[in-house]
Write a protein that holds these residues in place. Structure first.
Motif, PDB file in Angstrom:
ATOM      1  N   SER A 102      41.456  16.534   4.222  1.00 48.88           N
ATOM      2  CA  SER A 102      40.722  17.726   4.655  1.00 48.88           C
ATOM      3  C   SER A 102      40.579  18.732   3.523  1.00 48.88           C
ATOM      4  CB  SER A 102      41.433  18.393   5.847  1.00 48.88           C
ATOM      5  OG  SER A 102      41.611  17.483   6.892  1.00 48.88           O
ATOM      6  N   ARG A 113      43.386  21.056  10.256  1.00 46.21           N
ATOM      7  CA  ARG A 113      43.865  20.032   9.338  1.00 46.21           C
ATOM      8  C   ARG A 113      44.250  20.647   8.001  1.00 46.21           C
ATOM      9  NH1 ARG A 113      42.386  14.657  10.046  1.00 46.21           N
ATOM     10  NH2 ARG A 113      43.557  14.358   8.111  1.00 46.21           N
ATOM     11  N   ARG A 133      47.887  20.730   6.235  1.00 44.53           N
ATOM     12  CA  ARG A 133      48.103  20.240   4.871  1.00 44.53           C
ATOM     13  C   ARG A 133      48.790  21.298   4.021  1.00 44.53           C
ATOM     14  NH1 ARG A 133      45.077  20.782   0.278  1.00 44.53           N
ATOM     15  NH2 ARG A 133      43.311  21.633   1.420  1.00 44.53           N
TER      16      ARG A 133
END
Length: 370
Positions: A102, A327, A331
């Motif tokens: 992402s 996302r 991360r």
């Protein structure tokens, strides 16, 4: 280095000169990145164009990677020259990559306008146009939609397509042009005079042909679309910054298959400004515009004021943008945890080393006393 060049033609101004002052004191040269390939790039300086190594500017975050349109501090002493630092970017146009991480991908930096090229002779996907517009608005640049190859779509079809595209791009100029016949190119050339423009669109949209028409030379190679499906080949493989004869610069980009959202919530809101206006009149401030009573958005759909297609596209882009954001946040949290773990491990090792040194000193002191 070769022919001397005026950097003002490439967008150099007093604000950038002020930002560059510390680098000038270090003996570096201002340069604008024309194109990037691997660990090298072509850049333009006041002394001409030069090939430079950008390895010192390698970064883990793709959003920090050097790209066409960047201004940099260049060390011209070696061969090749070396980029030592990037000047602060005024803006960037970013899309999400297809990777599972992402991550964002910078399409261009320091741009004033975004031209979205759409082939008028094919099946125009208005939802894709809205995607491009959301990314353009989010960047802070001014979007412009150009329907290319208009000579292949006679009236009244062309007029209807212009109207449909304009309805999907409120507040945005929509132009129909033909690089083959020259129709509309004079209006487009005037609109792009001054500043930096990035040209984006799908493969087969005629970006390279349009670039050649605007630049006034065969700056980019061109290919025909495939006969089997009418789709374009990837003619342009790098992002290239080119000067325009009437002033300003144009960044031609490779055709893109996917146009993913990346932190473009404000851009989506601007593309669908009329829906956001309707939403402000809903009975509930957290209305989901699905089946809630007193929903002004659904009422607008019911009386025909708001097309169903627009609402569906709006919902889709918001969902996608929210998913990418979640996302990305996950991360970032995972990377932050890795940083904390590494620092904790380094702290333990440092502590153990210090304890070992103290014990060693204590042992040596005890031996002396004996």
């Amino acid at each position: 280095m070769n022919t001397p060049i005026s950097l003002s033609a490439y967008g150099w101004d007093e604000q950038r000169a002020d930002a560059f002052a510390p680098h000038a004191a270090a003996g570096l040269l201002p340069a604008r990145v024309l194109r990037v390939f691997g660990t090298l790039c072509d850049a333009v300086t006041a002394h001409g164009t030069v090939r430079a190594d950008l390895t010192p500017l390698s970064a883990r975050d793709p959003l920090d990677w050097v790209t066409a349109g960047d201004w940099a501090a260049l060390d011209a002493a070696g061969d090749p020259a070396v980029l030592r630092a990037l000047l602060p970017r005024r803006n960037v146009m970013v899309r999400s990559t297809s990777s599972k991480r992402s991550e964002g991908q910078v399409l261009a930096a320091n741009v004033d306008r975004v031209v979205i090229a759409v082939a008028a002779c094919g099946d125009v996907d208005l939802g894709r146009v809205e995607r491009f517009l959301a990314l353009a608005w989010e960047s802070g640049a001014e979007p412009l939609v150009v329907l290319t190859k208009c000579d292949l779509l006679p009236e009244p079809g062309l007029g209807q397509l212009v109207a449909d595209t304009a309805a999907a791009a409120p507040g945005v100029t929509v132009l129909a042009v033909s690089a083959a016949t020259g129709a509309g190119t004079d209006v487009l050339t005037a609109a792009l005079s001054g500043g930096t423009t990035v040209l984006i669109g799908q493969s087969g949209a005629g970006k390279s042909t349009l670039t050649n028409a605007l630049v006034g030379s065969r700056a980019q190679a061109v290919n025909d679309v495939r006969d089997a499906d009418g789709k374009g080949r990837h003619t342009t493989t790098t992002r290239d910054l080119l000067p325009l004869p009437g002033g300003g610069c144009l960044i031609d980009t490779p055709g893109v298959r996917g146009v993913g959202m990346f932190d473009a919530g404000d851009g989506v809101g601007q593309v669908f400004a009329e829906i956001e206006e309707f939403a402000a009149r809903c009975r509930f401030h957290d209305c989901g515009h699905t089946a809630e009573p007193g929903c002004a958005v659904l009422a607008a759909v019911g009386d025909g004021t708001l097309p169903v297609r627009r609402l569906d596209s709006y919902r889709k882009l918001l969902r996608e943008n929210a998913w990418i954001a979640s996302r990305t946040d996950a991360r970032l949290r995972a990377e932050q945890r890795r940083v904390w773990k590494r620092r904790s491990a380094e702290g333990r090792l440092t502590g153990e080393a210090k304890r070992g040194e103290r014990q060693g000193r204590a042992g040596r002191a005890g031996d002396g006393r004996r």
